[in-house]
Design a protein around this motif. Structure first.
Motif, PDB file in Angstrom:
ATOM      1  N   PRO A  98      92.675   3.836 -26.686  1.00 30.29           N
ATOM      2  CA  PRO A  98      93.306   4.781 -25.750  1.00 30.29           C
ATOM      3  C   PRO A  98      92.833   6.222 -25.950  1.00 30.29           C
ATOM      4  O   PRO A  98      92.669   6.959 -24.974  1.00 30.29           O
ATOM      5  N   GLN A  99      92.599   6.622 -27.197  1.00 25.06           N
ATOM      6  CA  GLN A  99      92.112   7.976 -27.468  1.00 25.06           C
ATOM      7  C   GLN A  99      90.738   8.190 -26.850  1.00 25.06           C
ATOM      8  O   GLN A  99      90.488   9.221 -26.217  1.00 25.06           O
ATOM      9  N   PHE A 100      89.857   7.207 -27.025  1.00 29.81           N
ATOM     10  CA  PHE A 100      88.515   7.378 -26.469  1.00 29.81           C
ATOM     11  C   PHE A 100      88.538   7.321 -24.953  1.00 29.81           C
ATOM     12  O   PHE A 100      87.758   8.025 -24.295  1.00 29.81           O
ATOM     13  N   ALA A 101      89.406   6.515 -24.368  1.00 30.66           N
ATOM     14  CA  ALA A 101      89.518   6.460 -22.911  1.00 30.66           C
ATOM     15  C   ALA A 101      89.915   7.821 -22.356  1.00 30.66           C
ATOM     16  O   ALA A 101      89.359   8.283 -21.339  1.00 30.66           O
ATOM     17  N   ALA A 102      90.879   8.484 -23.020  1.00 33.55           N
ATOM     18  CA  ALA A 102      91.288   9.820 -22.587  1.00 33.55           C
ATOM     19  C   ALA A 102      90.161  10.822 -22.800  1.00 33.55           C
ATOM     20  O   ALA A 102      89.911  11.692 -21.963  1.00 33.55           O
ATOM     21  N   PHE A 103      89.455  10.695 -23.925  1.00 34.69           N
ATOM     22  CA  PHE A 103      88.329  11.578 -24.228  1.00 34.69           C
ATOM     23  C   PHE A 103      87.224  11.427 -23.185  1.00 34.69           C
ATOM     24  O   PHE A 103      86.640  12.411 -22.733  1.00 34.69           O
ATOM     25  N   ASN A 104      86.959  10.182 -22.806  1.00 42.94           N
ATOM     26  CA  ASN A 104      85.927   9.921 -21.807  1.00 42.94           C
ATOM     27  C   ASN A 104      86.257  10.589 -20.475  1.00 42.94           C
ATOM     28  O   ASN A 104      85.397  11.210 -19.839  1.00 42.94           O
ATOM     29  N   LEU A 105      87.507  10.461 -20.046  1.00 39.40           N
ATOM     30  CA  LEU A 105      87.907  11.061 -18.772  1.00 39.40           C
ATOM     31  C   LEU A 105      87.937  12.575 -18.841  1.00 39.40           C
ATOM     32  O   LEU A 105      87.314  13.260 -18.015  1.00 39.40           O
ATOM     33  N   LEU A 106      88.643  13.123 -19.843  1.00 41.15           N
ATOM     34  CA  LEU A 106      88.923  14.557 -19.877  1.00 41.15           C
ATOM     35  C   LEU A 106      87.738  15.386 -20.367  1.00 41.15           C
ATOM     36  O   LEU A 106      87.463  16.449 -19.807  1.00 41.15           O
ATOM     37  N   PHE A 107      87.061  14.891 -21.408  1.00 40.44           N
ATOM     38  CA  PHE A 107      85.970  15.693 -21.976  1.00 40.44           C
ATOM     39  C   PHE A 107      84.611  15.309 -21.406  1.00 40.44           C
ATOM     40  O   PHE A 107      83.903  16.151 -20.859  1.00 40.44           O
ATOM     41  N   ILE A 108      84.254  14.019 -21.544  1.00 39.37           N
ATOM     42  CA  ILE A 108      82.908  13.632 -21.125  1.00 39.37           C
ATOM     43  C   ILE A 108      82.729  13.810 -19.620  1.00 39.37           C
ATOM     44  O   ILE A 108      81.767  14.444 -19.168  1.00 39.37           O
ATOM     45  N   SER A 109      83.658  13.279 -18.842  1.00 36.00           N
ATOM     46  CA  SER A 109      83.462  13.266 -17.392  1.00 36.00           C
ATOM     47  C   SER A 109      83.895  14.550 -16.700  1.00 36.00           C
ATOM     48  O   SER A 109      83.175  15.059 -15.830  1.00 36.00           O
ATOM     49  N   ILE A 110      85.049  15.099 -17.074  1.00 38.25           N
ATOM     50  CA  ILE A 110      85.557  16.283 -16.372  1.00 38.25           C
ATOM     51  C   ILE A 110      85.039  17.576 -16.995  1.00 38.25           C
ATOM     52  O   ILE A 110      84.417  18.396 -16.315  1.00 38.25           O
ATOM     53  N   TYR A 111      85.282  17.757 -18.297  1.00 41.08           N
ATOM     54  CA  TYR A 111      84.925  19.041 -18.910  1.00 41.08           C
ATOM     55  C   TYR A 111      83.421  19.285 -18.883  1.00 41.08           C
ATOM     56  O   TYR A 111      82.969  20.380 -18.531  1.00 41.08           O
ATOM     57  N   GLN A 112      82.638  18.282 -19.255  1.00 40.06           N
ATOM     58  CA  GLN A 112      81.190  18.507 -19.295  1.00 40.06           C
ATOM     59  C   GLN A 112      80.631  18.778 -17.904  1.00 40.06           C
ATOM     60  O   GLN A 112      79.721  19.608 -17.754  1.00 40.06           O
ATOM     61  N   ASN A 113      81.147  18.120 -16.886  1.00 36.23           N
ATOM     62  CA  ASN A 113      80.692  18.433 -15.526  1.00 36.23           C
ATOM     63  C   ASN A 113      81.123  19.831 -15.109  1.00 36.23           C
ATOM     64  O   ASN A 113      80.397  20.515 -14.371  1.00 36.23           O
ATOM     65  N   ALA A 114      82.296  20.263 -15.576  1.00 33.87           N
ATOM     66  CA  ALA A 114      82.724  21.636 -15.291  1.00 33.87           C
ATOM     67  C   ALA A 114      81.787  22.640 -15.956  1.00 33.87           C
ATOM     68  O   ALA A 114      81.442  23.670 -15.365  1.00 33.87           O
ATOM     69  N   VAL A 115      81.346  22.329 -17.176  1.00 39.25           N
ATOM     70  CA  VAL A 115      80.398  23.212 -17.870  1.00 39.25           C
ATOM     71  C   VAL A 115      79.089  23.306 -17.094  1.00 39.25           C
ATOM     72  O   VAL A 115      78.524  24.395 -16.911  1.00 39.25           O
ATOM     73  N   ILE A 116      78.596  22.172 -16.625  1.00 39.22           N
ATOM     74  CA  ILE A 116      77.325  22.151 -15.893  1.00 39.22           C
ATOM     75  C   ILE A 116      77.390  23.052 -14.662  1.00 39.22           C
ATOM     76  O   ILE A 116      76.466  23.832 -14.399  1.00 39.22           O
ATOM     77  N   LEU A 117      78.477  22.943 -13.903  1.00 38.74           N
ATOM     78  CA  LEU A 117      78.617  23.809 -12.737  1.00 38.74           C
ATOM     79  C   LEU A 117      78.793  25.263 -13.163  1.00 38.74           C
ATOM     80  O   LEU A 117      78.182  26.165 -12.576  1.00 38.74           O
ATOM     81  N   ALA A 118      79.585  25.478 -14.206  1.00 42.26           N
ATOM     82  CA  ALA A 118      79.920  26.848 -14.609  1.00 42.26           C
ATOM     83  C   ALA A 118      78.693  27.646 -15.044  1.00 42.26           C
ATOM     84  O   ALA A 118      78.586  28.843 -14.735  1.00 42.26           O
ATOM     85  N   PHE A 119      77.745  27.017 -15.750  1.00 43.10           N
ATOM     86  CA  PHE A 119      76.615  27.833 -16.215  1.00 43.10           C
ATOM     87  C   PHE A 119      75.602  28.129 -15.107  1.00 43.10           C
ATOM     88  O   PHE A 119      74.647  28.895 -15.315  1.00 43.10           O
ATOM     89  N   THR A 120      75.810  27.557 -13.909  1.00 44.54           N
ATOM     90  CA  THR A 120      74.941  27.910 -12.782  1.00 44.54           C
ATOM     91  C   THR A 120      75.558  28.954 -11.856  1.00 44.54           C
ATOM     92  O   THR A 120      74.863  29.486 -10.984  1.00 44.54           O
ATOM     93  N   VAL A 121      76.853  29.265 -12.013  1.00 39.02           N
ATOM     94  CA  VAL A 121      77.519  30.130 -11.045  1.00 39.02           C
ATOM     95  C   VAL A 121      77.067  31.602 -11.065  1.00 39.02           C
ATOM     96  O   VAL A 121      77.372  32.320 -10.106  1.00 39.02           O
ATOM     97  N   PRO A 122      76.343  32.086 -12.095  1.00 40.65           N
ATOM     98  CA  PRO A 122      75.770  33.424 -11.914  1.00 40.65           C
ATOM     99  C   PRO A 122      74.910  33.531 -10.651  1.00 40.65           C
ATOM    100  O   PRO A 122      74.792  34.616 -10.071  1.00 40.65           O
TER     101      PRO A 122
END
Length: 275
Positions: free
Chosen positions: A99-123
Motif C-alpha cells: 500500500p505504501q508503494f502504491a501511494a508513492f507511485n500515484l503521488l510521487f512518481i506519477s503526479i509530482y514528477q510530472n508536475a516537476v517536468i511541467l514546472a521547469f519549462t514554465v519560464p
C-alpha cells in the motif's frame, strides 16, 4: 486558450497515462520514458502562444536539442524496452509495504514528477508573456551556457555508458569488475556530474525569463527549485544503494565533490582526522 492551460491539460493527461501504464505493466519508469519528450512539447506550445518570437524559438530549439540527446541516451540503455525499469524502484519496493508503494507511485512518481517536468519549462511562459522584449547579449550568453552544460552532460553520460559496457564485458568474461563504480573522467571531480549539468541547464533556462523581463525573481523559478529538490532526494537514495554495494564508495565520497565539479580532496593520512 492560454498556452499555460493547454500545457496543464497535456500534463494531466500524461500523468494519468503514466499512472495507468504502471498499473497495467507493473513497471514504474513510465515518467522516465516521457521525461525527455514532454518538455519539448510544452516549450513549443509556449513558443506558439508567444507567436514564435526569436527568444521563444531559441528556447524551443535548445530544449529540442536537450530532448534529442536525453532520449538517445535513455534509449541506448534500454529504457524504452519492456523491463527497462529504473533499478532504484525495485530497491524502493523492497523497503515499502505494497500500500505504501502504491501511494508513492500515484503521488510521487506519477503526479509530482510530472508536475516537476511541467514546472521547469514554465519560464518559457514568462518569456511568452513578455512579448517582443528585445533579443540581446544576455540571450546569447545564456544560450552559450545552456549548450556548454549540454555538452558537459553528454560527456558525463558517455563516460558512464562506456564504463557500464566495460562492466558488462567483464562479467561476461567471468570476472568481477574492479572498481565497481565510475570514479574517473568527470566523475573524478564530481560524484554526479550528469546531475549537475542537468540541473544547471534548467537554471539557465529560467535565466531567459529574467532576460526577457529585466526582473530577477518570477514565480516560474519554482520549476528549477523543484527540480533541484528532486535531484537532492534522488542523489541521497542513489548513494545509499552505492554505499551498501561498494565498501570503497565512502572513500570516494570523502575525496570527491558531491555535485559541482571541483578538484578532489587528498586522501587522509594514517591517523588523520577526516570530516
Amino acid at each position: 486558450m492560454s498556452p499555460l492551460l493547454v500545457c496543464l491539460v497535456i500534463g494531466v493527461a500524461i500523468a494519468l497515462s503514466t499512472w495507468v501504464a504502471s498499473l497495467i505493466t507493473r513497471e514504474y519508469s513510465w515518467v522516465d520514458r516521457i521525461w525527455s519528450i514532454a518538455p519539448v512539447i510544452y516549450v513549443w506550445v509556449f513558443a506558439a502562444g508567444g507567436e514564435f518570437t526569436p527568444r521563444l524559438l531559441l528556447l524551443a530549439s535548445l530544449v529540442t536539442l536537450w530532448g534529442i540527446r536525453l532520449t538517445f541516451n535513455f534509449a541506448r540503455k534500454g529504457g524504452y524496452r519492456p523491463g527497462g525499469e529504473d533499478y532504484r524502484w525495485a530497491v524502493l519496493r523492497g523497503r515499502m509495504s505494497q500500500p505504501q508503494f502504491a501511494a508513492f507511485n500515484l503521488l510521487f512518481i506519477s503526479i509530482y514528477q510530472n508536475a516537476v517536468i511541467l514546472a521547469f519549462t514554465v519560464p518559457a511562459f514568462t518569456v511568452a508573456e513578455a512579448g517582443t522584449a528585445p533579443f540581446g547579449g544576455w540571450d546569447i550568453a545564456l544560450a552559450a551556457c545552456f549548450l556548454a552544460f549540454l555538452v558537459g552532460e553528454t560527456v558525463a553520460d558517455q563516460q558512464q555508458w562506456e564504463f557500464h559496457r566495460w562492466k558488462t564485458s567483464e562479467r561476461t568474461a567471468g570476472r568481477t569488475p574492479q572498481p565497481g563504480f565510475l570514479q574517473t573522467g568527470l566523475f573524478r571531480y564530481s560524484r554526479h556530474p550528469n546531475f549537475f549539468f542537468e540541473q544547471a541547464q534548467w537554471w539557465v533556462f529560467y535565466g531567459f525569463a529574467v532576460a526577457a523581463t529585466g526582473v530577477w525573481l518570477h514565480w516560474t523559478v519554482v520549476g528549477a527549485v523543484m527540480l533541484t529538490t528532486l535531484f537532492i532526494g534522488s542523489t541521497i537514495f542513489t548513494e545509499s544503494i552505492s554505499r551498501s554495494k561498494y565498501p570503497a564508495y565512502d572513500d570516494y565520497r570523502a575525496r570527491t565533490s558531491p555535485l559541482v565539479p571541483w578538484f578532489p580532496r587528498r586522501p587522509a593520512a594514517a591517523g588523520e582526522r577526516t570530516a
